[in-house]
Design an enzyme around this catalytic site. Sequence first.
Site, PDB file in Angstrom:
ATOM      1  NE  ARG A  31       0.963   9.393   4.993  1.00  0.00           N
ATOM      2  CZ  ARG A  31       1.345   8.314   5.684  1.00  0.00           C
ATOM      3  NH1 ARG A  31       2.276   8.409   6.608  1.00  0.00           N
ATOM      4  NH2 ARG A  31       0.773   7.150   5.453  1.00  0.00           N
ATOM      5  CE1 TYR A  63       1.333  11.714  -1.142  1.00  0.00           C
ATOM      6  CE2 TYR A  63       1.066   9.466  -0.406  1.00  0.00           C
ATOM      7  CZ  TYR A  63       0.918  10.816  -0.186  1.00  0.00           C
ATOM      8  OH  TYR A  63       0.363  11.260   0.980  1.00  0.00           O
ATOM      9  NE  ARG A  80       2.449   2.129   3.008  1.00  0.00           N
ATOM     10  CZ  ARG A  80       1.599   1.163   3.300  1.00  0.00           C
ATOM     11  NH1 ARG A  80       1.561   0.070   2.550  1.00  0.00           N
ATOM     12  NH2 ARG A  80       0.787   1.260   4.343  1.00  0.00           N
ATOM     13  CE  LYS A 126       5.933   2.924   5.803  1.00  0.00           C
ATOM     14  NZ  LYS A 126       5.900   2.929   7.269  1.00  0.00           N
ATOM     15  CB  SER A 157       0.340   2.928   7.870  1.00  0.00           C
ATOM     16  OG  SER A 157       1.635   2.481   7.519  1.00  0.00           O
ATOM     17  CB  CYS A 170      -2.796   2.325  13.954  1.00  0.00           C
ATOM     18  SG  CYS A 170      -3.900   1.417  12.871  1.00  0.00           S
ATOM     19  CG  HIS A 182       5.714  -0.493  10.267  1.00  0.00           C
ATOM     20  ND1 HIS A 182       4.366  -0.700  10.041  1.00  0.00           N
ATOM     21  CD2 HIS A 182       5.930   0.811   9.989  1.00  0.00           C
ATOM     22  CE1 HIS A 182       3.805   0.416   9.636  1.00  0.00           C
ATOM     23  NE2 HIS A 182       4.728   1.355   9.603  1.00  0.00           N
ATOM     24  CG  ASP A 226       7.147   4.673   9.873  1.00  0.00           C
ATOM     25  OD1 ASP A 226       6.053   4.159  10.185  1.00  0.00           O
ATOM     26  OD2 ASP A 226       7.611   4.594   8.729  1.00  0.00           O
TER      27      ASP A 226
END
Length: 645
Positions: free
Chosen positions: A428, A259, A111, A268, A310, A312, A288, A335
């Site tokens: 990912r 991406y 991102r 998002k 993100s 974590c 989130h 998420d």
Amino acid sequence: MSFTSAISRFSSLAVSASALRYRIVLRRMASHLPAGCSVIRGHFDSLPAKVQDYVADKVELCKPDNVYICDGSKEENESLINHLIEAGVLTKLTKYDNCFLARTDPRDVARVESKTYICTEDKRESIPTAKEGAKGQLGNWMNIEAMNKELSTRFPGCMIGRTMYVMAFSMGPVGSPVSKIGVQVTDSPYVVCSMRIMTRMGAEVMKVLGDNNFVKCLHSVGVPKPEPPSQHKWPCNPDKTIISHFPHDREIKSFGSGYGGNSLLGKKCFALRIASTIGHSEGWLAEHMLIVALTNPKGEKKYIAAAFPSACGKTNLAMMTPTLPGWKVECVGDDIAWMWFDEEGQLRAINPENGFFGVAPGTSNKTNPIAMDTCQKGTLFTNVAQTSDGEFWWEGLPLPENASMTTWLGETNWKPGDTKFAAHPNSRFCAPISNCPIMDEDWENPKGVPISAILFGGRRPQGVPLVYEAFNWQHGVFIASSMSSEATAAAEHKSKTVMRDPFAMRPFFGYNFGKYMEHWLSMAKKPNHKLPRIFHVNWFRLDENGKFLWPGFGENSRALEWVVRRCDGEDIADPSPIGFIPKNGTINTEGLGNLDMEKLFSIPKDYWLEECQSLRAYYDEQLGDDLPQAVQDELNALEQRLQAV
């Protein structure tokens, strides 16, 4: 009314109806695709009128050669996958069922927060007023006119030589009153295949949409054909990348990146930034957060939502294999959570997604066996390594025997111990939710699931206990506003710097963070709202040798057991300056060996007073007058409690 006046009124209505029909015909004619652009799949005239208008407008702007109307079918997906293989974008992973690997341009791997904007006329509507001379960290703003000028240098003609794909997708169960629908146009078949996994996408959604409004999503990789020479098969335009959100128009325009959250606009961009503004106006929360169901040995189930930055451990917690005997974990989502209070005042939540877009490195049969099971079929991998016998690989997995490795950069000479990663740190897996063996039976229930507790947390190597509970809702909002975490590879940050990440939403706020906190605080003002308990967790505290004090992963169920027992009202907590801390012996550590629980739950006074000063400076620098007084009061009270110790 006289007969004459009645005839006059009827004639007037007839003329108006005739004029309306004429305007509709003109609009339909105007919505036909421009000359030279043909529909190569689907029927343009079958699209809802508003979608026809939107697509025709974007075709006129972007000048694609063709339009492809996606139906979301298996046949369509196979065709697009084959096209991507032929183009050199995807490689089949032969050891698995229908799994493929994409390698991106190294300039397009995460991102791009620095190039992501919220666009309104009033700056303060989008972001707080940072202190003069300070760089704002709570989102980027650009006024609408300036952004449109930027976009006017990018989108015109950007799809020349390419196909424009048209997707209708539902965030949430198709047809549910709590779901929202988007329509994305894109020139990336990789995005289409990923959106098919991550959302409910296709003809069924288009039928449900009808004449209703939708979130408009425009995306282009920004490379018209013929493409300039490049050593990479991945089309992108990093120098021109920009991701813009127009909350009042419910519109997203993303250019230059293919991406992740930059291009899968249901994620998002829609489900957090745009949805948070919708939730603000409609009285609900777009967060989130993961959602997980915990069932104790007595068969009693509770649902918990948890917000972590993100990379974590959200996916690890959402799919946790508990080590405590008799406990069961089931996944609702890993998420994003959309939450609202129902008529009885119960907080309920849905996961608006349909897939997992998980961080690969560190995921293994030790850390997350459920995720490993989930990505064995029908999965798109991006920027992981590949073995010579057709397997995926990343750091954290056992090294393959008798097989060589190709890195995410396509390098074939990688060896264990090389300084370069074989898989990108933000690589990912994009896997369907239907693959997950522990999905909760109510994960798609349009009524949502009842939330008993909300957890906040991040990577805090020093000073922060394993788990503690807020004194009340207002104190919980303060704790969430003060969240910090080490920066991760999910965005373009490079170092291990501990960053403020309030509510784990710092990159995802769709409007002013001060107003966002006021929205959360307002939930406590409704007399019938049954507020869930709020907790903070930290699996990542280190000792003086840099070793983790807590084993983490499945052992985290021991901290969650304490959370569940607190939700049941058990007297197993003592007050401390920072919140309610577990009483000695109330965290089950049987079988864990010699853990330093005293250090794990210590609250160093100097550390926390310094934290107060840092937080006060942060509020002053980043929020100023936008900081709610209630949050300021909680900071003052924390400092007073610490000084009294």
